[in-house]
Design an enzyme around this catalytic site. Structure first.
Site, PDB file in Angstrom:
ATOM      1  N   ASP A   1      19.180  -0.054 -10.753  1.00  0.00           N
ATOM      2  CA  ASP A   1      21.243  -0.446 -10.007  1.00  0.00           C
ATOM      3  C   ASP A   1      20.344  -1.047  -9.438  1.00  0.00           C
ATOM      4  O   ASP A   1      18.693  -1.311  -8.212  1.00  0.00           O
ATOM      5  CB  ASP A   1      20.210   1.451  -9.602  1.00  0.00           C
ATOM      6  CG  ASP A   1      20.578   2.743  -9.968  1.00  0.00           C
ATOM      7  OD1 ASP A   1      21.107   2.268 -10.847  1.00  0.00           O
ATOM      8  OD2 ASP A   1      20.650   3.618  -9.475  1.00  0.00           O
TER       9      ASP A   1
ATOM     10  N   ASP B   1      26.846  14.200 -16.340  1.00  0.00           N
ATOM     11  CA  ASP B   1      26.103  14.404 -14.774  1.00  0.00           C
ATOM     12  C   ASP B   1      26.059  15.975 -15.013  1.00  0.00           C
ATOM     13  O   ASP B   1      27.198  16.853 -15.020  1.00  0.00           O
ATOM     14  CB  ASP B   1      27.166  14.220 -13.671  1.00  0.00           C
ATOM     15  CG  ASP B   1      26.977  12.575 -13.253  1.00  0.00           C
ATOM     16  OD1 ASP B   1      25.968  12.546 -13.614  1.00  0.00           O
ATOM     17  OD2 ASP B   1      26.813  12.239 -12.088  1.00  0.00           O
TER      18      ASP B   1
END
Lengths: 216, 258
Positions: B131, B12
């Site tokens: 997702d 990230d």
């Protein structure tokens, strides 16, 4: 030692940055340039023909810049040429991709799709397409570009179409993905790989280093 | 010897810095994406994925520089996700040295974007991130739906149908994250992974829930994933990529040795 000039063919597609950086990393006394100018290609000491994407755009991108002629001319000079991925496919005679595209015909062979071949062989859905990831390459002949690279080393592939040769004398490397296909092919001063040496870590960089020193 | 199953560490990145603390004993700057990517490369990572979680749009350009720098020093495939909304975003990342971009929310808002990106740049560089969350009760046939906004917002889209549609539109790979499992460290949602992998012809990357090396093995063997993605087990130094490969090899899974 004088500086050599290595030209990367820019025909409006592909991730040229990685190829450029990888060649700069491994080649000594080399001026690596990116160009779409046929004259620059012809005057270079060696040429890299990279590529990702689809064959129709590749051939169109070459033709609109006069680079198809330049590449064929360069092959005749006897100076080293390395083609990668769609670059390899563009050097075959014909590709089935995009409904059928005439290619440059440097190598005696044609390009077919994995999906169709797998469907014919009843392998559909057992093997994913694109063939994406690290597969072993069996070296089918000794070659300066394989120098220092172990037999069956893994290289990074990402492609949905593959080349098949009329006869095996030009076959430099073979990989099996459901079926055997051309991982690399060579003739005289031309060497081409279906895999991406610029993304194949250690052995890929070794191959690029070998190319930068290859005296045909 | 066939195609190796891939292990993909995910980083990230916020405003050009790696967040969620990466722990390598001998690394000078654990927040520097280049340093971290180099270390994973040395450990044998098969690819690296960067997720740009930068909130402010004026810092988007920072990610381009990160990709340029990493691509100059790390010669394995790089994927960039987060904030890929238009063709210009795709082009910018590919030109900077990314090999693939991962499209998530933009695909839900505008599925045609996936088709356009795939036609223009090739399916091989278009990853669609899905997702998914389980919406069926325990005694029902399992059913998963697509969620956006970090798993908070339901879309009503069936995950399996959605995955098929994305592939039809030109996705070359699916990055599947179980929002039920993400961050839990209890393992992938294996029935979900298997259902998606069986439903599509392109490679599937399993993500969400990895807490130990057996989870990676399960993702491949039971989930039929082509690649496994994990963040925290590698970042916090619990396991190295090499250990993960060893565990997979011992379980009979083909992996790339260095």
């Amino acid at each position: 030692m004088s500086t050599q000039r290595l030209a990367i063919v820019d025909y409006g597609m592909g991730n040229i940055h990685s190829v450029h950086k990888a060649l700069e990393r491994v080649s000594e006394n080399t001026d690596v340039i990116i160009t779409d100018d046929p004259q620059q290609i012809l005057s270079a000491d060696r040429v890299m023909f990279p590529g990702v994407g689809a064959i129709r755009d590749c051939i169109a991108g070459l033709k609109s810049r006069g680079l198809d002629e330049a590449l064929l001319e360069f092959v005749k000079t006897g100076k080293p040429l390395l083609a990668i991925c769609i670059g390899l496919q563009a050097l075959m005679r014909h590709s089935d991709e995009n409904g059928g595209v005439e290619c440059l015909g440097v190598f005696p062979g044609d390009v077919h799709g994995f999906s169709q071949r797998f469907a014919d062989a009843g392998l559909y859905h057992e093997l994913k397409v694109p063939h994406m990831g690290w597969s072993c390459v069996e070296q089918m002949q000794a070659h300066p570009l394989w120098e220092g690279i172990p037999q069956n080393a893994r290289f990074y592939f990402v492609h949905s179409f593959f080349a098949e040769l009329d006869e095996d004398s030009a076959l430099a490397g073979e990989t099996v993905y459901g079926i055997p296909f051309v991982a690399s092919v060579t003739k005289g001063n031309v060497f081409a790989t279906q895999f991406h040496p610029e993304k194949s870590q250690r052995w890929g960089l070794q191959l690029l280093s070998n190319f930068s020193k290859w005296n045909v | 010897m066939g195609l190796a199953k891939r292990i993909i560490p995910c980083l990230d990145v916020d405003a050009g810095r790696v967040v969620k603390g990466v722990k390598f004993v001998d690394i000078r700057d654990a927040g520097d994406p280049v340093e971290v990517a180099k270390r994973y490369d040395e450990q044998g990572a098969d690819e690296i994925t960067f997720l740009d979680i930068t909130a402010s749009s004026d810092q988007r350009e920072t990610m381009v520089h990160v990709v340029e720098q990493v691509a100059s020093q790390v010669f394995i495939p790089l994927t960039v996700g987060g904030g890929i909304r238009e063709l210009a975003d795709v082009q910018r990342m590919l030109r900077a040295g990314a090999d693939k971009v991962s499209i998530n929310t933009a695909a839900v808002h505008n599925p045609e974007f996936v088709r356009q990106a795939s036609e223009r740049f090739g399916a091989q560089c278009i990853v669609v991130a899905i997702d998914a969350k389980k919406v069926s009760a325990e005694d029902e046939e399992p059913r998963w739906e697509i969620f956006t906004h970090g798993g908070r917002k339901p879309t009503g889209l069936d995950a399996i149908e959605w995955a098929r549609k994305m592939v039809e539109l030109g996705a070359g790979e699916i990055l599947l994250t179980s929002m039920d499992r993400d961050g839990t460290k209890i393992g992938f949602d294996l029935p979900l992974t298997r259902a998606i992998s069986d439903a599509v012809s392109v490679p599937v990357i399993a993500s969400g829930g990895v807490g130990n090396l057996q989870h990676l093995v399960d993702g491949v063997k039971e989930g039929k994933a082509d690649a496994v993605l994990a963040a925290s087990i590698f970042h916090f130094g619990e396991y190295t990529i090499a250990q993960a490969k060893e565990a997979m090899a011992q379980a009979g899974i083909e992996v790339r040795d260095q």
